[in-house]
Design an enzyme around this catalytic site. Structure first.
Site, mmCIF file in Angstrom:
data_model
loop_
_atom_site.group_PDB
_atom_site.id
_atom_site.type_symbol
_atom_site.label_atom_id
_atom_site.label_comp_id
_atom_site.label_asym_id
_atom_site.label_seq_id
_atom_site.Cartn_x
_atom_site.Cartn_y
_atom_site.Cartn_z
ATOM 1 N N LYS A 4 -5.654 6.951 -5.027
ATOM 2 C CA LYS A 4 -6.976 6.016 -5.588
ATOM 3 C C LYS A 4 -8.297 6.391 -5.501
ATOM 4 C CE LYS A 4 -3.617 2.478 -4.022
ATOM 5 N NZ LYS A 4 -3.318 1.175 -3.184
ATOM 6 N N GLN A 32 -4.757 -0.916 2.382
ATOM 7 C CA GLN A 32 -3.605 -0.488 2.005
ATOM 8 C C GLN A 32 -2.539 -1.277 2.848
ATOM 9 O OE1 GLN A 32 -3.001 1.508 -0.658
ATOM 10 N NE2 GLN A 32 -0.692 1.408 -0.237
ATOM 11 N N ASP A 44 -7.263 -6.345 -5.152
ATOM 12 C CA ASP A 44 -5.862 -6.225 -4.924
ATOM 13 C C ASP A 44 -5.255 -7.565 -5.656
ATOM 14 O OD1 ASP A 44 -4.236 -4.169 -4.114
ATOM 15 O OD2 ASP A 44 -4.875 -4.342 -2.291
HETATM 16 N N1 GUN Z 1 1.103 -1.306 -1.013
HETATM 17 C C1 GUN Z 1 2.022 -1.322 -1.937
HETATM 18 N N2 GUN Z 1 1.524 -1.779 -3.061
HETATM 19 C C2 GUN Z 1 0.278 -2.082 -2.698
HETATM 20 C C3 GUN Z 1 -0.792 -2.615 -3.333
HETATM 21 O O1 GUN Z 1 -0.739 -2.927 -4.744
HETATM 22 N N3 GUN Z 1 -2.218 -2.761 -2.766
HETATM 23 C C4 GUN Z 1 -2.080 -2.502 -1.674
HETATM 24 N N4 GUN Z 1 -3.340 -2.677 -1.009
HETATM 25 N N5 GUN Z 1 -1.294 -2.065 -0.784
HETATM 26 C C5 GUN Z 1 0.101 -1.721 -1.449
#
Ligand code: GUN
Length: 314
Positions: A60, A104, A127
């Site tokens: 990311k 995350q 998100d």
């Molecule tokens: N863990 C798995 N998928 C995601 C996501 O789309 N966003 C976040 N923050 N964590 C994740």
């Protein structure tokens, strides 16, 4: 175009190519933002040292750099308390240069995850997990004004950019998670599909999935969707990313596939989605694993960061 008969080879929906296209468009938008005197900024919070999460988060941050988006990474230890993490979120909420905040997931078990997700100011919730944003999505607010979860937003981009009809089509989503299943269903309803959500307690699952013109598999079980569960000509969106490590699984999902065998022998594992690759044979179109929906998630996170920066500035 994709309502092919059983005899036509299925069309592969190339997630990597679509993600590249989206990122190119975003790079232009970021350059325009810079011309207007601001740089979109993303803060990523990674609690503890989960290897898979570390890989995602690095990816990311790297993509931010490629597009000219400012990013910073916060890595509090796994022992951090909910209160300590709330403090970090509050400081990021208050900072003008931060447009997006991402925590995350999953978080360590002792941390109150819903409380943290609700602590992010909705305007920076890239998100799309804050109840305000999920409520806006469900209420059908205009897409341009909603921060919606990245993976389902990526699914919709794949469908739209590949000109797969959605309106009036029968869509079946397998999986009811807050990250994928539920928001994917909301987006498909908003796009006028007729939507059914299935899950672990659903009875006669195959009879339901066989009605799908668009079948979204998001359950996290390797090869769960089998050939008998697919309507010939359907579009299959495979959201699963499952690592398989045994010979038996390799033989079950990739019999006679020399390329997979070679990569499995080299790494000791390979990836399979939630759909048995044999089921793709009857599809009209499908997203492969890897190279399908996975590539879109980060592209849509970047899109949400640019969108959040724009919306915050009116
Ligand atoms: N863990 C798995 N998928 C995601 C996501 O789309 N966003 C976040 N923050 N964590 C994740």
């Amino acid at each position: 175009m994709f309502m092919s008969s059983v005899t036509t080879a299925p069309f592969i929906l190339d997630g990597i190519a679509i993600a590249s296209q989206i990122k190119s468009e975003l790079a232009v938008e970021v350059a325009a933002a810079r011309d207007h005197g601001y740089i979109p900024g993303l803060a990523v919070i990674l609690v503890g040292e989960v290897p898979a999460s570390q890989i995602y988060v690095r990816s990311k941050v790297k993509t931010c750099a490629e597009l000219g988006i400012y990013s910073e990474m916060h890595t509090p230890p796994a022992s951090s308390s909910t209160e300590e993490l709330l403090h970090l979120i509050a400081s990021l909420n208050a900072r003008e240069s931060i447009d997006g905040i991402l925590i995350q997931l999953p978080l360590p078990a002792h941390v109150d995850t819903p409380r943290l997700l609700e602590a992010i100011v909705p305007s920076k919730d890239v998100d799309g997990f804050h109840p305000i944003n999920s409520g806006r999505l469900l209420s059908g607010f205009p897409t341009a004004k909603v921060l919606a979860p990245c993976t389902p937003a990526g699914i919709m981009e794949v469908l739209r950019r590949s000109k797969i009809p959605i309106s009036g089509q029968r869509a079946v989503v397998i999986g009811r998670s807050n990250i994928v299943g539920k928001p994917a269903a909301a987006m498909l309803i908003n796009a006028s599909a007729t939507v059914t959500i299935c899950h672990s307690q659903t009875q006669n699952l195959a009879a339901i999935t066989r009605e799908a013109d668009i079948l979204v598999a998001a359950i996290g079980r390797p090869g769960f969707v089998t050939l008998d569960m697919v309507q010939p000509g359907a579009t299959i969106i495979d959201v699963g990313i499952n690592r398989i490590t045994t010979e038996a699984e390799l033989e079950r999902f990739f019999p006679g596939d020399a390329a997979r065998r070679a990569s499995f022998d080299k790494r000791g594992s390979t990836l399979v989605g939630d759909v048995d690759p044999a089921a793709f044979a009857v599809a009209g179109a499908y997203t492969p694993v890897p190279g399908g929906v996975g590539a879109l998630t980060i592209a849509m996170l970047m899109a949400n960061t640019v969108k959040a920066a724009r919306l915050r500035r009116g």
